[in-house]
Design an enzyme around this catalytic site. Structure first.
Site, PDB file in Angstrom:
ATOM      1  N   LYS A   1      -0.260   6.723   6.359  1.00 55.44           N
ATOM      2  CA  LYS A   1       0.869   5.905   5.878  1.00 55.44           C
ATOM      3  C   LYS A   1       1.251   6.320   4.464  1.00 55.44           C
ATOM      4  O   LYS A   1       0.455   6.227   3.537  1.00 55.44           O
ATOM      5  CB  LYS A   1       0.489   4.426   5.902  1.00 55.44           C
ATOM      6  CG  LYS A   1       1.501   3.497   5.224  1.00 55.44           C
ATOM      7  CD  LYS A   1       0.932   2.086   5.067  1.00 55.44           C
ATOM      8  CE  LYS A   1       1.797   1.234   4.136  1.00 55.44           C
ATOM      9  NZ  LYS A   1       1.188  -0.085   3.876  1.00 55.44           N
TER      10      LYS A   1
ATOM     11  N   LYS B   1       8.087  -8.812  -2.751  1.00 48.49           N
ATOM     12  CA  LYS B   1       6.781  -9.219  -3.249  1.00 48.49           C
ATOM     13  C   LYS B   1       6.920  -9.912  -4.607  1.00 48.49           C
ATOM     14  O   LYS B   1       7.909  -9.734  -5.324  1.00 48.49           O
ATOM     15  CB  LYS B   1       5.881  -7.982  -3.422  1.00 48.49           C
ATOM     16  CG  LYS B   1       5.440  -7.297  -2.147  1.00 48.49           C
ATOM     17  CD  LYS B   1       4.573  -6.095  -2.488  1.00 48.49           C
ATOM     18  CE  LYS B   1       4.125  -5.348  -1.236  1.00 48.49           C
ATOM     19  NZ  LYS B   1       3.136  -6.103  -0.458  1.00 48.49           N
TER      20      LYS B   1
ATOM     21  N   ASP C   1       0.321   2.339  -2.240  1.00 52.03           N
ATOM     22  CA  ASP C   1       0.597   2.074  -0.827  1.00 52.03           C
ATOM     23  C   ASP C   1       0.764   3.366  -0.024  1.00 52.03           C
ATOM     24  O   ASP C   1       0.955   3.316   1.187  1.00 52.03           O
ATOM     25  CB  ASP C   1       1.835   1.186  -0.678  1.00 52.03           C
ATOM     26  CG  ASP C   1       1.753   0.274   0.530  1.00 52.03           C
ATOM     27  OD1 ASP C   1       0.632   0.064   1.041  1.00 52.03           O
ATOM     28  OD2 ASP C   1       2.798  -0.233   0.974  1.00 52.03           O
TER      29      ASP C   1
ATOM     30  N   ARG D   1       3.424  -0.490   9.159  1.00 47.29           N
ATOM     31  CA  ARG D   1       3.165  -0.357  10.595  1.00 47.29           C
ATOM     32  C   ARG D   1       4.369   0.211  11.334  1.00 47.29           C
ATOM     33  O   ARG D   1       4.221   0.844  12.386  1.00 47.29           O
ATOM     34  CB  ARG D   1       2.751  -1.712  11.170  1.00 47.29           C
ATOM     35  CG  ARG D   1       3.832  -2.782  11.128  1.00 47.29           C
ATOM     36  CD  ARG D   1       3.278  -4.181  11.338  1.00 47.29           C
ATOM     37  NE  ARG D   1       2.442  -4.607  10.218  1.00 47.29           N
ATOM     38  CZ  ARG D   1       1.847  -5.800  10.147  1.00 47.29           C
ATOM     39  NH1 ARG D   1       1.986  -6.678  11.136  1.00 47.29           N
ATOM     40  NH2 ARG D   1       1.117  -6.127   9.105  1.00 47.29           N
TER      41      ARG D   1
END
Length: 462
Positions: A228, A240, A251, A314
């Site tokens: 990812k 956020k 991330d 995802r």
């Protein structure tokens, strides 16, 4: 680390400072062998053999070092890391026995991130000698892989965006004579529509893309590694908080793990046909951001209703896992900084592991335990699949309750892995909030060594 003096070198009897390893149980007997002045020196340093203590003992015109460990006869990766952090520059050897697994922590303890700031008082290399010459090259490669993850994760998003991840993949391809295909920008709409949707709001120089590197003989078993690469995550329109956004440069930690693992695979010539897939995006906010309630189409053909734009990792993994599945691999491994739920359950040190097959999970856990990089298995419960049901699409991307977030994310990914394919998923933190010996605060690798040693045992060669 590859461009610097090797921190592990063959022991050919050259001059070196001795290191003695003791524990609290054996300290009283060991210290009796020393002179009164040497015992006094250790007493002044309050050295009693406790774990990770470091002592300096005068000897003639020089000195030797002593380190506290849990068990001198059974070293871990980190037993000599505090010594490597605290001792001055020089060449060292263990006085009784070989360092063995401690070769790893000796190197990673000397890691510093110097891209933007140089140490105020830099210390030269601390070189450790070993007679186990065959262990040197693998130990250096593993440490370099861990430090690569750290470098990539520590770099802020402006300097480690999708284009920079592409450059990392280009470097990897050139290093190992691999083939790299990159699909980017609007061209993603046809083959990787969810990657495009998540990344389309970013500025032009951070345009979304997917890197697909292939290497190895086509006749060898296919291994797919997916990472990812959300280079920065604002949360999208489900934005956020400021605190939640602060560490979102990390991330892309899954991509960092995947790139480092692929480097290890190719570096030893593991007999596999490797497919490395790295979808890279910035989940930004602009007038063309994807929205809560949107329905996205995927490469697989499944439609996905967006319940939360902050569940974006995802989505890009879904397209990449589908592409990996098209190669009919023997095994797919994916790495992702996917859920806060995994960290609530396991904290930073244990990457959450989800796997379709018990034997694959057991092999990864065993490899992790043996190399001080243990993952912790979480389930993929059939009972929770219904939580991803959507009234208007084939699936949702997020569930409405706050339960089992890591497992539900894994269940979403499972929808995009081909039927019958052996697949394991690491939900890793990629960040160390507090320093430990050999492991400074900042970006770090969790699950990388477990995966690597499992692959070596499974596929052999190298």
């Amino acid at each position: 680390m590859a461009d610097k003096q090797p921190l592990i070198q063959p022991d050919r009897g050259q001059e070196a400072i001795s290191i003695h390893l003791v524990n609290r149980d054996g300290f009283a007997g060991w210290v009796k062998k020393l002179s009164a002045s040497q015992r006094a020196a250790l007493e002044a340093q309050k050295f009693d053999g406790s774990g990770f203590q470091v002592g300096i003992v005068p000897e003639g015109d020089g000195w030797f070092a002593v380190g506290g460990v849990a068990d001198p006869d059974k070293l871990s990766s980190w037993c000599m890391a505090k010594l490597a952090e605290n001792l001055p520059a020089g060449t060292y050897r263990r006085a009784e026995g070989e360092p063995g697994p401690a070769l790893h922590g000796w190197q990673t303890a000397q890691y510093t991130f110097t891209r933007y700031k140089q140490p105020e008082r830099p210390v030269g290399p601390r070189v450790l000698l070993t007679r186990e010459v065959k262990a040197i090259e693998p130990a250096i490669a593993e440490a370099e892989a861990v430090c690569l993850v750290r470098d990539l994760v520590n770099s802020p998003a402006e300097d480690m965006g999708p284009a920079a991840l592409e450059e990392q993949c280009e470097t990897l391809a050139k290093k190992h004579s691999a083939t790299l295909k990159v699909t980017k920008g609007d061209a993603l709409e046809q083959g990787y529509p969810m990657v495009h949707a998540v990344g389309r709001a970013a500025a032009r120089h951070h345009a979304p893309r997917i890197m697909h590197l292939t290497w190895g003989k086509e006749s060898d078993p296919v291994l797919a590694i997916v990472g990812k690469g959300v280079c920065f995550d604002s949360g999208g329109l489900d934005v956020k908080s400021a605190t939640g956004m602060l560490l979102m440069k990390k991330d892309m930690g899954g991509a960092a793990h995947a790139i480092a693992l692929a480097d290890l695979v190719m570096g030893v010539g593991l007999p596999v046909r490797l497919h490395l897939l790295v979808p890279a995006v910035e989940n930004a906010i602009s007038g063309n951001s994807f929205r809560p309630g949107d329905v996205l189409r995927s490469r697989k053909g499944l439609t996905v209703e967006i319940g939360n734009t902050d569940a974006e990792g995802r989505l890009i993994l879904g397209d990449a896992l589908q592409r990996a599945s098209e190669e009919k691999p023997e095994l797919i491994l994916d790495f992702a900084t996917l859920t806060g739920a995994a960290r609530v359950a396991l904290g930073p040190d244990y990457p959450a592991l989800m796997a379709r097959r018990d034997e694959t999970a057991e092999a990864l856990i065993a490899a992790g335990k043996a190399h001080d990089d243990e993952p912790w298995r979480l389930p993929l419960p059939e009972a929770y699949r219904e939580w991803l049901n959507s009234d208007i699409a084939d699936t949702g991307n997020a569930h409405a309750n706050s339960f089992a977030g890591a497992s539900v994310a894994g269940l979403f990914l499972d929808k995009f892995v081909g039927e019958g394919i052996d697949w394991a998923h690491f939900d890793t933190f990629a960040w160390r909030p507090q320093a430990k010996p050999g492991r400074p605060k900042g970006g770090d690798a969790y699950g990388l060594r477990a995966a690597w040693h499992m692959l070596r045992a499974r596929f052999g060669g190298g």
